[in-house]
Design an enzyme around this catalytic site. Structure first.
Site, short mmCIF file in Angstrom:
data_model
loop_
_atom_site.label_atom_id
_atom_site.label_comp_id
_atom_site.label_asym_id
_atom_site.label_seq_id
_atom_site.Cartn_x
_atom_site.Cartn_y
_atom_site.Cartn_z
N CYS A 117 0.86 -1.19 0.00
CA CYS A 117 0.00 0.00 0.00
C CYS A 117 0.90 1.24 0.00
CB CYS A 117 -0.96 -0.05 1.19
SG CYS A 117 -2.18 1.25 1.29
N ASP A 164 -8.92 -3.65 -7.66
CA ASP A 164 -8.54 -2.67 -6.65
C ASP A 164 -9.40 -1.42 -6.79
OD1 ASP A 164 -7.17 -0.69 -5.10
OD2 ASP A 164 -5.33 -1.87 -5.27
N HIS A 191 -7.69 -4.46 -3.40
CA HIS A 191 -6.63 -3.78 -2.68
C HIS A 191 -6.36 -4.49 -1.35
CE1 HIS A 191 -4.08 -0.26 -2.09
NE2 HIS A 191 -4.44 -0.28 -0.81
#
Length: 222
Positions: A117, A164, A191
């Site tokens: 991330c 995502d 994600h």
């Protein structure tokens, strides 16, 4: 063996760092860069996993400059807290801490960087600007597509989820076009698919990505 140690950056700032040592002589060092949720139990498990694979793993607490000891969860309320801390620390100071972690990990030999991330974007940034990095792997780094000007100076591998909500596949296509020599993999997941503490966790995708990551580090780190 794992422990929390102090890490001093080049500007004198001191932050905590989770350190996981392998059972025997390390193959090299791996710097594990957190999501926007701090060095929480998930990130510590990730570091432990790289130590089990034979690497000295260090995970710097990148929020310590703004608020020491932060360990967030994955609720909707945690997300804005994490984003505020990212902004409070700032990119330049964060990269000083990443550089200090690379230096610390170098006691084990060559150093790889892996991030998730926010950390995935930082891993990419490390390949563009930090000395001492032998290779890096980024998982679903949302800022990579916005930072393609410089380009990586060392081997880089990237992983993205095809579903995502934060990173459109058009961004992945732009990354592939700008970095044709970089292996960019996508997975039928969303994600955070690598994080076993999140609802978006996808075990098959996480396992496949980890296998590729370990093979990549075996080639470029040791």
């Amino acid at each position: 063996m794992s422990q929390t140690v102090k890490l001093t950056a080049s500007d004198g700032a001191v932050i905590d760092t989770y350190r996981a040592d392998p059972a025997g002589k390390p193959k090299g060092g791996i710097v594990v860069l957190q999501e926007i949720f701090g060095v929480n139990p998930h990130i510590r498990r990730v570091a432990d996993g790289f130590a089990a694979a034979g690497y000295l793993a260090v995970a710097p607490a990148l929020f310590d400059r703004a608020k020491p000891g932060v360990e967030l969860g994955y609720t909707p309320d945690d997300i804005p807290l994490g984003r505020d801390l990212v902004a409070a620390v700032g990119h330049d100071r964060t990269m000083l801490d990443v550089a200090a972690a690379v230096k610390a990990a170098s006691e084990a030999g060559a150093v790889g960087v892996v991030g998730y991330c926010w950390g995935g974007s930082l891993a990419y940034a490390a390949t563009c600007s930090l000395p001492g990095v032998a290779a890096a792997v980024g998982y679903y780094g949302g800022n990579i597509a916005k930072s393609l000007g410089g380009g990586p100076k060392v081997p880089l591998m990237l992983h993205f989820g095809e579903h995502d909500d934060h990173i459109p596949m058009s961004d992945v296509a732009a990354i592939r076009a700008a970095l044709p020599g970089v292996p960019v993999y996508t997975y039928p997941a969303g994600h955070g698919f690598n994080c076993d503490a999140r609802g978006s966790y996808d075990k098959p995708s996480a396992a496949e990505a980890l296998g590729r990551t370990l093979a990549f580090f075996a080639e470029h780190v040791g």
